[in-house]
Design a protein around this motif. Structure first.
Motif, PDB file in Angstrom:
ATOM      1  N   ASP A 237       0.823  -1.206   0.000  1.00  0.00           N
ATOM      2  CA  ASP A 237       0.000   0.000   0.000  1.00  0.00           C
ATOM      3  C   ASP A 237       0.864   1.265   0.000  1.00  0.00           C
ATOM      4  O   ASP A 237       0.584   2.220  -0.734  1.00  0.00           O
ATOM      5  CB  ASP A 237      -0.926   0.007   1.216  1.00  0.00           C
ATOM      6  CG  ASP A 237      -2.115  -0.930   1.058  1.00  0.00           C
ATOM      7  OD1 ASP A 237      -2.348  -1.408  -0.068  1.00  0.00           O
ATOM      8  OD2 ASP A 237      -2.807  -1.188   2.068  1.00  0.00           O
ATOM      9  N   ARG A 238       1.906   1.280   0.820  1.00  0.00           N
ATOM     10  CA  ARG A 238       2.800   2.447   0.855  1.00  0.00           C
ATOM     11  C   ARG A 238       3.454   2.660  -0.506  1.00  0.00           C
ATOM     12  O   ARG A 238       3.556   3.789  -0.998  1.00  0.00           O
ATOM     13  CB  ARG A 238       3.888   2.263   1.912  1.00  0.00           C
ATOM     14  CG  ARG A 238       3.478   2.566   3.330  1.00  0.00           C
ATOM     15  CD  ARG A 238       4.710   2.952   4.158  1.00  0.00           C
ATOM     16  NE  ARG A 238       5.221   4.259   3.776  1.00  0.00           N
ATOM     17  CZ  ARG A 238       6.442   4.691   4.066  1.00  0.00           C
ATOM     18  NH1 ARG A 238       7.297   3.909   4.704  1.00  0.00           N
ATOM     19  NH2 ARG A 238       6.839   5.899   3.704  1.00  0.00           N
ATOM     20  N   GLU A 241       0.848   4.020  -2.989  1.00  0.00           N
ATOM     21  CA  GLU A 241       0.569   5.436  -2.754  1.00  0.00           C
ATOM     22  C   GLU A 241       1.690   6.311  -3.307  1.00  0.00           C
ATOM     23  O   GLU A 241       1.440   7.351  -3.928  1.00  0.00           O
ATOM     24  CB  GLU A 241       0.399   5.686  -1.257  1.00  0.00           C
ATOM     25  CG  GLU A 241      -0.889   5.108  -0.686  1.00  0.00           C
ATOM     26  CD  GLU A 241      -0.927   5.171   0.829  1.00  0.00           C
ATOM     27  OE1 GLU A 241       0.150   5.413   1.443  1.00  0.00           O
ATOM     28  OE2 GLU A 241      -2.007   4.973   1.400  1.00  0.00           O
ATOM     29  N   THR A 245       1.471   9.059  -6.440  1.00  0.00           N
ATOM     30  CA  THR A 245       1.912  10.444  -6.274  1.00  0.00           C
ATOM     31  C   THR A 245       2.946  10.813  -7.320  1.00  0.00           C
ATOM     32  O   THR A 245       2.872  11.865  -7.970  1.00  0.00           O
ATOM     33  CB  THR A 245       2.508  10.652  -4.874  1.00  0.00           C
ATOM     34  OG1 THR A 245       1.510  10.353  -3.893  1.00  0.00           O
ATOM     35  CG2 THR A 245       2.988  12.084  -4.700  1.00  0.00           C
ATOM     36  N   LEU A 262      -6.263   1.468  -3.943  1.00  0.00           N
ATOM     37  CA  LEU A 262      -4.880   1.037  -4.117  1.00  0.00           C
ATOM     38  C   LEU A 262      -4.815  -0.306  -4.831  1.00  0.00           C
ATOM     39  O   LEU A 262      -3.959  -0.522  -5.694  1.00  0.00           O
ATOM     40  CB  LEU A 262      -4.190   0.957  -2.756  1.00  0.00           C
ATOM     41  CG  LEU A 262      -4.078   2.282  -1.987  1.00  0.00           C
ATOM     42  CD1 LEU A 262      -3.394   2.059  -0.642  1.00  0.00           C
ATOM     43  CD2 LEU A 262      -3.332   3.337  -2.791  1.00  0.00           C
TER      44      LEU A 262
END
Length: 324
Positions: A237-238, A241, A245, A262
């Motif tokens: 998930d990180r 993200e 971005t 996600l």
């Protein structure tokens, strides 16, 4: 199959993080650590000058190969690049890799007042620059009369550690890039293509090698990939993200759609041939690349403040990939 790391030096990389990543790569046993050479892609952030960072890498590490993926020929005089590369190679004991490309990001050229010729001229300059750099690394003095670059009686000293650094050419363009790879490169670095597309590019490279009378087995084959990988859902998930971005601003076609979850975005990335998932997914993809002749994959490490992905690769993927 070897596994290396790559970082985007223009995406908020600081000296503290660069020093940490250098130590991390050495501690975890990665054979290579490459970085981009850009002023910016997308939003302008902290951006370490590539060749200053390579001098630091030469002193802070003792084993890894390192260099740019890749230096645009438009940014600097090939005389200056050849001189810096020779001295960094000497400082590192012969571990520098000279990665070169034609340049593509018009926005950074425009922002910093750097000329951005048409694509045909950029590739012509790249070929001429490679010839000039190889001449400068040889026994001097050198006189070179090209269309774009000229030197007269230049004796570039000190010389590199091994005669010259290996030349890496990055990209997968079939008509121009792979022709230059066949003529000049010690290593070809593809960028983020699927195993199926990679196999097609290999066939094109082999045809170019046949045309110039070169054994394609003499060219090392590597690939840099923007993989979304990790040992658990939180890490995925990180990474997702961060990818949304980064690419939402720099590459809108890969930025996803408003309201997309996600998991849905990972499905989009997977559909575009990217490596997405945990250990099994990574190894399955690496196996298909290995069948096509790929020798090394550099996974992009873009969460500079989190060592999870490099540690995951070193502990779980690298041992299993040795048999591929």
């Amino acid at each position: 199959m070897e596994i290396g790391l790559m970082v985007e030096g223009q995406n908020g990389l600081t000296w503290e993080r660069w020093l940490h990543i250098l130590a991390l790569a050495e501690r975890l046993g990665f054979p290579t650590l490459f970085r981009s050479d850009h002023y910016f892609i997308g939003p302008q952030q902290d951006s370490l000058e590539a060749y200053v960072s390579f001098a630091v890498a030469a002193r802070e590490t003792s084993r890894i190969r390192f260099g740019p993926l890749v230096s645009p020929v438009t940014f600097r005089s090939p005389v200056d690049v050849a001189r810096m590369a020779a001295q960094v190679d000497l400082l590192s004991g012969g571990r520098f890799v000279m990665g070169l490309g034609a340049g593509w990001n018009e926005a950074e050229h425009r922002a910093y007042g750097i000329p951005f010729p048409a694509i045909g001229e950029r590739f012509a300059r790249l070929e001429e620059a490679i010839r000039l750099m190889k001449a400068l690394w040889s026994e001097g003095p050198v006189t070179f009369e090209g269309k774009y670059y000229r030197v007269e009686g230049a004796n570039l000293l000190p010389k590199p550690a091994r005669g010259r650094p290996p030349i890496l050419i990055g990209g997968s363009g079939e008509r121009k890039t792979l022709r230059l790879v066949a003529k000049y490169a010690d290593e070809w670095n593809a960028v983020n293509v699927s195993p199926e597309v990679y196999a097609q590019k290999v066939a094109v490279l082999e045809r170019h090698c046949e045309a110039v009378g070169r054994d394609p087995a003499t060219i090392r084959r590597s690939m840099m990939t923007f993989a979304v990988i990790g040992p658990d859902e939180r890490t995925l998930d990180r990474a997702t993200e961060r990818m949304m971005t980064m690419w939402g601003a720099a590459r809108p076609a890969m930025g996803g759609q408003p309201g997309m979850s996600l998991a849905e975005y990972r499905a989009v990335l997977r559909s575009r041939g990217m490596v997405v998932g945990g250990k099994e997914e990574v190894l399955e993809a690496l196996g298909r690349y290995a069948e096509a002749g790929l020798q090394e994959v550099q996974f992009q490490h873009f969460l500079f403040d989190d060592d999870t992905v490099p540690e995951f690769l070193a502990a779980e993927v690298v041992p299993a990939a040795k048999g591929l």
